[in-house]
Motif scaffolding. Structure first.
Motif, PDB file in Angstrom:
ATOM      1  N   UNK A  17       0.651  -1.234   0.138  1.00 57.94           N
ATOM      2  CA  UNK A  17       0.028  -0.105  -0.033  1.00 57.94           C
ATOM      3  C   UNK A  17       0.917   1.216  -0.076  1.00 57.94           C
ATOM      4  N   UNK A  18       1.969   1.113  -0.109  1.00 61.48           N
ATOM      5  CA  UNK A  18       2.821   2.262   0.053  1.00 61.48           C
ATOM      6  C   UNK A  18       2.753   3.375  -1.114  1.00 61.48           C
ATOM      7  N   UNK A  19       2.462   2.638  -2.246  1.00 58.23           N
ATOM      8  CA  UNK A  19       2.310   3.512  -3.462  1.00 58.23           C
ATOM      9  C   UNK A  19       1.035   4.266  -3.499  1.00 58.23           C
ATOM     10  N   UNK A  20       0.041   4.068  -2.672  1.00 57.00           N
ATOM     11  CA  UNK A  20      -1.128   4.374  -2.517  1.00 57.00           C
ATOM     12  C   UNK A  20      -1.610   5.135  -1.256  1.00 57.00           C
ATOM     13  N   UNK A  21      -0.437   5.767  -0.911  1.00 52.71           N
ATOM     14  CA  UNK A  21      -0.682   6.876   0.062  1.00 52.71           C
ATOM     15  C   UNK A  21      -0.444   6.575   1.362  1.00 52.71           C
ATOM     16  N   UNK A  22      -0.267   5.423   1.849  1.00 48.25           N
ATOM     17  CA  UNK A  22       0.028   4.627   3.038  1.00 48.25           C
ATOM     18  C   UNK A  22       1.595   4.640   3.625  1.00 48.25           C
ATOM     19  N   UNK A  23       1.683   5.221   4.569  1.00 46.48           N
ATOM     20  CA  UNK A  23       3.215   5.172   5.067  1.00 46.48           C
ATOM     21  C   UNK A  23       3.187   4.241   6.268  1.00 46.48           C
ATOM     22  N   UNK A  24       4.266   3.393   6.185  1.00 43.93           N
ATOM     23  CA  UNK A  24       4.533   2.458   7.339  1.00 43.93           C
ATOM     24  C   UNK A  24       5.728   2.910   7.806  1.00 43.93           C
ATOM     25  N   UNK A  25       5.738   2.786   9.094  1.00 46.74           N
ATOM     26  CA  UNK A  25       7.175   2.957   9.856  1.00 46.74           C
ATOM     27  C   UNK A  25       7.041   1.743  10.993  1.00 46.74           C
ATOM     28  N   UNK A  26       8.344   1.048  11.135  1.00 44.06           N
ATOM     29  CA  UNK A  26       8.605  -0.176  11.867  1.00 44.06           C
ATOM     30  C   UNK A  26       9.588   0.271  12.899  1.00 44.06           C
ATOM     31  N   UNK A  27       9.196   0.331  14.087  1.00 41.91           N
ATOM     32  CA  UNK A  27      10.300   0.566  15.262  1.00 41.91           C
ATOM     33  C   UNK A  27      10.885  -0.546  15.909  1.00 41.91           C
ATOM     34  N   UNK A  28      12.109  -0.759  15.728  1.00 40.87           N
ATOM     35  CA  UNK A  28      12.960  -1.714  16.291  1.00 40.87           C
ATOM     36  C   UNK A  28      13.942  -1.506  17.221  1.00 40.87           C
ATOM     37  N   UNK A  29      13.664  -1.033  18.410  1.00 40.39           N
ATOM     38  CA  UNK A  29      14.529  -0.906  19.305  1.00 40.39           C
ATOM     39  C   UNK A  29      14.981  -2.074  20.370  1.00 40.39           C
ATOM     40  N   UNK A  30      16.226  -1.739  20.716  1.00 39.71           N
ATOM     41  CA  UNK A  30      16.704  -2.793  21.699  1.00 39.71           C
ATOM     42  C   UNK A  30      16.201  -2.409  23.276  1.00 39.71           C
TER      43      UNK A  30
END
Length: 272
Positions: A172-185
């Motif tokens: 869906x990224x090219x349809x206006x939906x941004x996704x961020x994935x948080x990966x902390x320690x």
């Protein structure tokens, strides 16, 4: 993405990363709906945010993995602040160790750490595609890129969270939906403090030792700052611990060598 004027929902916001992220979103001009299973802690979190001068926050208690409770939090957010622009699937559980983990512990980990994200996306993404904008923030973990010593349930479910976030971004990224994935320690949260307590089981104690031994334990607000920066830049991975990128590179470059190194680290932590 400019967060000013947006409507956001943050799950698992009674404390830790969720409460910190809600604070930073409010400071950036968003209106925020916070939700958590623990109603009393959630209301205390909302009051703390109001005491900081943030009036555009409401609290809706509920289970982040429940279809009905997800729908209720979205409906409350829409009534109070307008259509949801940002959904931060932050709630998570770490219960369960290795092969001794029960079916119930596996179900809980997969339900909260993975299926909750799927269920929220199912309710929000079609509308975002129609509007041409929306943002999904997945709180996974460095365990989802590497692994989590001491906890198979956490490691596997966080790998699932990363995989779903990647799929969502690709689809869906090219349809206006941004996704961020948080990966902390390591982050200074109740989950980590519980794992380091004398009452923690072997799996929890080992997991906490692995995390705290691998890098700094960050304040939740530092992690929230990294998320807000990623939203501004529209970047996928949010890595508050910069060394995670290097660890991941080493894993990809020579998987067998990386496994041998993790085996040594595991033996060291176990005192073998």
């Amino acid at each position: 993405m400019d967060i000013s004027g947006t409507s956001a929902v943050v799950t698992g916001a009674a404390g830790g990363i969720g409460a910190a992220l809600a604070q930073r979103l409010l400071e950036g001009g968003a209106a925020v709906t916070i939700t958590d299973l623990d109603a009393s802690r959630l209301e205390a979190s909302a009051q703390r945010l109001r005491d900081l001068g943030h009036e555009r926050v409401i609290a809706v208690a509920g289970d982040a993995s429940s279809e009905d409770d997800i729908a209720a939090s979205i409906a409350a957010a829409e009534e109070a602040h307008g259509p949801v622009d940002i959904y931060a699937a932050n709630a998570g559980v770490g219960d369960g160790s290795g092969l001794s983990a029960t079916e119930a512990q596996w179900d809980l980990a997969l339900d909260v750490n993975v299926r909750a994200h799927v269920r929220a996306a199912r309710q929000l993404v079609p509308g975002w595609v129609e509007r041409g904008q929306g943002c999904f923030v997945s709180t996974a973990s460095a365990a989802g890129l590497l692994t989590q010593l001491g906890s198979a349930t956490y490691s596997v479910s966080k790998h699932g969270a990363v995989a779903f976030a990647e799929w969502l971004a690709i689809t869906y990224g090219d349809q206006g939906v941004h996704v961020s994935c948080l990966c902390p320690m390591g982050v200074d949260t109740e989950m980590l403090r519980t794992g380091m307590s004398p009452d923690a089981g072997d799996g929890g104690a080992l997991a906490a030792a692995a995390v705290t031994g691998a890098g700094d334990v960050l304040d939740p607000l530092v992690v929230a700052d990294a998320v807000v920066a990623a939203l501004a830049d529209e970047t996928f991975f949010v890595l508050p611990h910069a060394e995670v990128a290097e660890y991941q590179r080493r894993k990809v470059d020579d998987h067998d060598r990386w496994i041998r190194g993790m085996q040594r680290y595991n033996r060291t932590l176990e005192g073998r």
